[in-house]
Enzyme design. Sequence first.
Site, short mmCIF file in Angstrom:
data_model
loop_
_atom_site.label_atom_id
_atom_site.label_comp_id
_atom_site.label_asym_id
_atom_site.label_seq_id
_atom_site.Cartn_x
_atom_site.Cartn_y
_atom_site.Cartn_z
NE ARG A 56 -3.09 -1.17 3.11
CZ ARG A 56 -2.58 -0.77 4.28
NH1 ARG A 56 -2.30 0.50 4.48
NH2 ARG A 56 -2.36 -1.62 5.26
CE1 TYR A 107 -19.50 6.77 -15.14
CE2 TYR A 107 -19.19 6.77 -12.77
CZ TYR A 107 -19.25 6.09 -13.97
OH TYR A 107 -19.08 4.73 -13.98
CG ASP A 178 -14.80 13.16 -14.28
OD1 ASP A 178 -14.00 12.82 -15.17
OD2 ASP A 178 -15.65 12.38 -13.78
CE LYS A 203 -15.17 4.47 -17.77
NZ LYS A 203 -15.82 5.60 -17.13
C1 LIG Z 1 -16.20 5.93 -15.83
C2 LIG Z 1 -16.21 7.30 -15.30
C3 LIG Z 1 -15.97 7.55 -13.95
C4 LIG Z 1 -15.72 6.44 -12.95
O1 LIG Z 1 -14.52 5.78 -13.22
P1 LIG Z 1 -14.28 4.22 -12.90
O2 LIG Z 1 -12.90 4.00 -13.39
O3 LIG Z 1 -15.34 3.44 -13.61
O4 LIG Z 1 -14.42 4.08 -11.41
C5 LIG Z 1 -16.00 8.87 -13.52
N1 LIG Z 1 -16.25 9.88 -14.37
C6 LIG Z 1 -16.49 9.67 -15.68
C7 LIG Z 1 -16.76 10.83 -16.56
C8 LIG Z 1 -16.49 8.37 -16.19
O5 LIG Z 1 -16.74 8.17 -17.50
#
Ligand SMILES: *Cc1c(COP(=O)(O)O)cnc(C)c1O
Length: 383
Positions: A56, A107, A178, A203
């Site tokens: 960790r 999201y 984000d 993503k």
């Molecule tokens: C997928 C996504 C998240 C969350 O991410 P994870 O890796 O699935 O936990 C947050 N914000 C946006 C815009 C996303 O597309």
Amino acid sequence: MTESVYPTPVTLDPEWTPDTVAVQAGRPARVPGAPMNPPVTMSSTYVHDATIEYGRDGNAGWGALEAALGALDGGTAVTFASGLAAATAIADLVPVGGTVVLSTVTYYGVRSIFERMQAHGRLHLRMVPADDTAAILAAADGADMVWVESIANPLMVVADVPAIAAGARERGAITVVDATFATPLRQRPLDLGADIVMHSATKLIGGHSDLLLGAAVCRDDAHADSLAAHRHDHGAIPGSLEAFLALRGLRTLAVRLDRAEASAAELARRLASHPHVSTVHYPGLPGDSQHERATRVLSSGSGSMLSFEVAGTVEQTEAFLARLRLLTHATSLGGVESLIERRARYAGDAALVGPTLCRLSVGIENVEDLWADLDGALRVPFS
Ligand SMILES: *Cc1c(COP(=O)(O)O)cnc(C)c1O
């Protein structure tokens, strides 16, 4: 604590463009015999008397990925097990009883984190539309954090990050963006005045739908230290293999994104005049309500995501999706393969979008093959 645990990353030339940085950053220093790539270190424990003594504490693979993401966004990166693990750690920066301004189009997982914290009496939430800068700033009075998603899911809302970040700073609040859909190659929120950038590297950065990983990139090292301490204490650490794969994905982000974005722009144009489509949401589309802002805030194109409303019933929309042979009806986005999804299937999105809205994550297949699949399938339920 956030000092890179990777021994000596390669030196980057400040003149290099982000496309080149994505290829070079986070590699081992160029000394004789050095490997081209960082190692995958599968170990839960380490010999005592070092910075990393337990799994960790750190991992050479995270260090390399953090060096690369930090270089691309112009800050200090901390990686997590997923995007939502990063979001959870960032949300925990808000003092107990503090106030967060959150954009309504966000999201759903991020919205849930904050709503649950509010339900537990941990903080107060003010929900405001991301494209209404004046309302966001009015809500930022007395707030501790402003959280916007830009480009935002699923209506592709582009926030005026420079104006929001400057206004929030004047009011004593930090701004978190984000930037998952935009990636550091289309928007650098720290340069635009934001304090923390969040990425779901699951993503576009990973790019192959084969891992979950998240990152926060901070302007201020005190924030990065806090997030790294949160990761250490709560344990939402990325796997070494996932960190390796995310960095490997990052190497080709520029070419994947260029290709997918060019196709997304072309598909958006064609869908906009399709007889069975009513509305297309793509900020890069001339005539889109977001076009001016997208041109001003995003560094070049508008990314690989778009959404559109089928001009028909939910049943016709489902029939269209069932008929697709190349695009896959599945959630998530940013991989090399194109995915499509009717968003109102989620209760969280049903309140925000029309029942026939389909979100399309454009991959790197040939655009004519994608169009033939979309156009052919769209005609079936109406014939
Ligand atoms: C997928 C996504 C998240 C969350 O991410 P994870 O890796 O699935 O936990 C947050 N914000 C946006 C815009 C996303 O597309």
